[in-house]
Enzyme design. Sequence first.
Site, PDB file in Angstrom:
ATOM      1  N   LYS A  95       8.019  78.191 -11.723  1.00  5.51           N
ATOM      2  CA  LYS A  95       7.189  78.163 -10.785  1.00  5.51           C
ATOM      3  C   LYS A  95       7.247  79.371  -9.794  1.00  5.51           C
ATOM      4  O   LYS A  95       6.271  79.802  -9.358  1.00  5.51           O
ATOM      5  CB  LYS A  95       7.685  76.816  -9.903  1.00  5.51           C
ATOM      6  CG  LYS A  95       7.371  75.428 -10.277  1.00  5.51           C
ATOM      7  CD  LYS A  95       7.829  74.542  -9.386  1.00  5.51           C
ATOM      8  CE  LYS A  95       7.457  73.071  -9.996  1.00  5.51           C
ATOM      9  NZ  LYS A  95       8.039  72.030  -9.175  1.00  5.51           N
ATOM     10  N   CYS A 197      10.462  61.836  -4.026  1.00  7.72           N
ATOM     11  CA  CYS A 197       9.223  61.607  -4.387  1.00  7.72           C
ATOM     12  C   CYS A 197       9.067  61.340  -5.830  1.00  7.72           C
ATOM     13  O   CYS A 197       8.064  60.785  -6.226  1.00  7.72           O
ATOM     14  CB  CYS A 197       8.483  63.011  -4.152  1.00  7.72           C
ATOM     15  SG  CYS A 197       8.117  63.338  -2.304  1.00  7.72           S
ATOM     16  N   CYS A 344      16.334  52.496 -16.086  1.00  4.67           N
ATOM     17  CA  CYS A 344      15.189  52.788 -15.189  1.00  4.67           C
ATOM     18  C   CYS A 344      14.422  54.034 -15.796  1.00  4.67           C
ATOM     19  O   CYS A 344      14.095  53.921 -16.841  1.00  4.67           O
ATOM     20  CB  CYS A 344      16.032  53.246 -13.838  1.00  4.67           C
ATOM     21  SG  CYS A 344      17.165  54.643 -13.833  1.00  4.67           S
TER      22      CYS A 344
END
Lengths: 386, 66
Positions: A95, A197, A344
Site C-alpha cells: 500500500k 471495519c 466465523c
Amino acid sequence: MSLPPLVEPADELTIDEVQRYSRHLIIPDVGMDGQKRLKNAKVLVVGAGGLGSPTLMYLAAAGVGTLGIIDFDVVDESNLQRQVIHGQSDIGKPKAESARETIEEINPFVKVVLHKERLDSSNALEIFADYDLILDGTDNFATRYLVNDAAVLLNKPYVWGSIFRFDGQVSVFWNEYGPNYRDLYPEPPPPGMVPSCAEGGVLGVLCATIGSVMANEAIKLITGIGDPLVGRLLIYDALEMTWRTVKIRKDPNAEPITELIDYEAFCGTIPEEAQEAARGSTITAKELKEKMDRGEDFFLVDVREKNEYEIVNIPGAVLIPKGEFLTGEAFAKLPQDKQIILHCKSGGRSAEALAAVKKAGFSDAVHVGGGILSWIETVDPSLPKY
Amino acid sequence: MNAIINGEPRQLAPDTTVADVVRSLTRAESGVAVAVNDEVVPKTDWARTVVSPDDRVDVLTAVQGG
C-alpha cells in the site's frame, strides 16, 4: 482556541508552485505565508487505508512538502470500495508504494517517505521524531493507543479519526494544549466487544467525509489558522446526517504516560478466555471437509452475522450469531448429542463463542481456525471472499 | 427525575450517577466515553458525577476503524 502555526515558512515558492497553489494563495488567511508553511511541513500518515487515502491525496494536492506513509499491508480487492488512493492495477502491491505512485501523479513537488514496517513500541518514537504532525487513520485500537502515547511523549500534535459503518469521530490531540486520546477513552473496549471495519463493515464514502476533516485540521495546525479540534470531539452520523461536537477536558486524575508499553497486550487482540478455549480445540477447514466427507455426525454453527452469512456460507452451517452465545440464548439451539463445530470469518469470533460453549458444558466442541476464509482458500476457492 | 439519555427521555432515580447510567446501558465500562450536556466527563469522575434533572447524557463508544 487558536494556536500558533506549527511549522515555520519555507524561504520561497517557485514560479511553478505559485501557479499550482494560486487558489490557496488568494485566500487571505492562507496566502504566501501559509503556503510556505505547508511546503516546509512534514506530515506522517499512519495507515494508507480508508482514512489515509483521502488525507494523503488532499494533503499532497495542498502542497504539504513531505508526506511520510507508514503501512506494511498490501492492496486487496476488498480495499478498493473505499481506499481510493489505490486502484485495480495495485492489487497485491504494498500500500505504501501504491500510495506514493498516486501522490506523485497528483503533485510531483511532494517528497514521499515510505515506512513499510509495522509501527510498534520499538520504532514509533524514532519514526515520529522526524515529523511535525501525525495523522492516525489506522484500523485497530492497539496502534491507536501507541500513536497517542508516542505523540504525548514527543509532545507532538496528531489528528485522530475513526470510522465504523455510518459513524465517524474526529479530534486533534495535543497534550501541550489540550487532552489526549486517553482523556477521552482511558482504555480500549474489551477485546471482541467493538467490531473492526473488517468485521462490521464501513460505508466507503465515510472515509472521504472523515478523512477530509482530518486533512482540513492538519492544514489549520500547520498554518496556524482557525480553530482546530483541540479539546473537542466531532461526531458524525451519516444516516441522520448530523455533526455534533462535545468538549473534552484533560483528566487531572489520569495516570501520566511515561513510556511506551505492549499495546497488543493492553488491547488484547483475542480475549484470553477465547485463546484458552481454542487451545487444542481448533480444527482446520480441511479437517472439517474430511469430517463431512466421512459422513460424521456433528452440528456446524456459523457465528457470524446474518448479512455475512448471506454473502457466503459453508454448506450445512446453521447461523447463530456470536452475540447469542455471549447472552446464553444460543445454548437451547444446540443439540446435546452431537459434537458442536463453530466457525466465523477468520477464527476470532468463533474462539470467543467456543469459550462460552465449553463453559456451558459442551466439552468436545471445536472451532475452525481461520474461519470461512480458510475454507475458501483450502477447500472451495470458487466461493467469494469478502 | 427526567433526563435525556442518548437522545431518549428517561426516568432516573434521584442521585443517579454517570457511572450508574453507563452500567445500565453497557456491560463494558472501558472503551466508553460519557458526555453530559456536551462535555465529556473524565472516567475518574463518573462515580461522583450526579445526573441533574433535564441533563443530556450521551454514552459514546470508541470505534477503531480507519
